[in-house]
Write an enzyme that holds these catalytic residues in place. Structure first.
Site, PDB file in Angstrom:
ATOM      1  N   ILE A  90       0.837  -1.198   0.000  1.00  0.00           N
ATOM      2  CA  ILE A  90       0.000   0.000   0.000  1.00  0.00           C
ATOM      3  C   ILE A  90       0.874   1.252   0.000  1.00  0.00           C
ATOM      4  O   ILE A  90       1.682   1.463   0.905  1.00  0.00           O
ATOM      5  CB  ILE A  90      -0.934   0.019   1.222  1.00  0.00           C
ATOM      6  CG1 ILE A  90      -1.697  -1.311   1.359  1.00  0.00           C
ATOM      7  CG2 ILE A  90      -1.886   1.200   1.121  1.00  0.00           C
ATOM      8  CD1 ILE A  90      -2.566  -1.656   0.172  1.00  0.00           C
ATOM      9  N   LYS A  91       0.684   2.083  -1.016  1.00  0.00           N
ATOM     10  CA  LYS A  91       1.412   3.350  -1.116  1.00  0.00           C
ATOM     11  C   LYS A  91       0.624   4.440  -0.392  1.00  0.00           C
ATOM     12  O   LYS A  91      -0.562   4.644  -0.659  1.00  0.00           O
ATOM     13  CB  LYS A  91       1.609   3.751  -2.578  1.00  0.00           C
ATOM     14  CG  LYS A  91       2.549   2.857  -3.346  1.00  0.00           C
ATOM     15  CD  LYS A  91       2.650   3.265  -4.813  1.00  0.00           C
ATOM     16  CE  LYS A  91       3.314   4.617  -4.992  1.00  0.00           C
ATOM     17  NZ  LYS A  91       3.523   4.932  -6.440  1.00  0.00           N
TER      18      LYS A  91
END
Length: 233
Positions: A90-91
């Site tokens: 997850i960015k």
């Protein structure tokens, strides 16, 4: 010190160009694929189908960015994405509530990537929170008149001295020199757009001239030019 520190620099691709992803996968170079909202929006296909295709195309990780600012909404998006595959990273933008979100996700065992990084303090904070990856925007840092190579070196030294597991991932790498800055700094990963990846394999006038001399000498001698060992069929 984390087991990842001191290992080879990971190559990720910052593109949904399937042919390039296959190329890197076949070479054994590919650690994963990164995306961002702009990349996914440009696909003009349902996001779910694009992500499924990227997961099917390569066995590595897939980085996907949240699209909201507050932590509660970021967490909801992140958990839905993580439930889709354990290979999704997850960015999260490394500003404001993003730090709280990354800390919470890492505690839950969901790997995160701190993005939109322009300063070393953002990387240091990501390291303190145990974030898996921190991605400084090298080309944009240079365009802003700052020294991207110095930022990489300084941040890498701090993470190593403190024994943090966070891998610096050079992002927005627009030239071979920026790629080499990442290699010289000994950072853990780099993510390359399509054009920069292609440049890694490009020839130069010096190489072309050297190969032409070899070919000319080979063809001028009938014993080499007609050798059965070197037939092309």
């Amino acid at each position: 010190m984390d087991e990842h520190q001191g290992t080879d620099m990971q190559i990720w691709l910052d593109t949904i160009d399937f042919s390039l992803i296959r190329h890197a996968r076949q070479l054994g170079l590919l650690a994963g694929v990164t995306t961002n909202p702009s990349i996914l929006a440009a696909a003009k296909q349902p996001v779910e189908s694009v992500l499924d295709a990227l997961l099917d195309l390569q066995p590595g990780k897939l980085a996907v960015q949240v699209t909201c600012d507050d932590s509660a909404s970021q967490l909801r998006q992140a958990r839905r994405l993580a439930a889709k595959s354990d290979r999704i990273v997850i960015k999260i933008p490394a500003i404001g509530d993003g730090f709280q979100t990354m800390a919470a996700l890492e505690r839950e065992g969901i790997p995160t990537l701190a993005t939109a990084i322009f300063e070393s303090r953002q990387i240091v904070m990501a390291g303190l929170l145990g974030v898996h990856y921190a991605a400084p925007y090298l080309n944009r840092i240079e365009q802003a008149g700052r020294d991207a190579a110095l930022l990489l070196q300084e941040s890498q030294q701090i993470l190593q001295r403190q024994g943090k597991r966070t891998l610096i991932m050079g992002a927005a790498v627009k030239s071979l020199e920026q790629f080499m800055q990442c290699a010289r700094a000994g950072i853990g990963a780099v993510t390359l757009p399509a054009d920069t990846y292609r440049q890694l394999f490009a020839s130069t006038p010096d190489v072309d001239a050297a190969l032409a001399r070899f070919d000319s000498a080979w063809q001028a001698n009938p014993f080499t030019a007609r050798s059965a060992l070197f037939l092309t069929e």
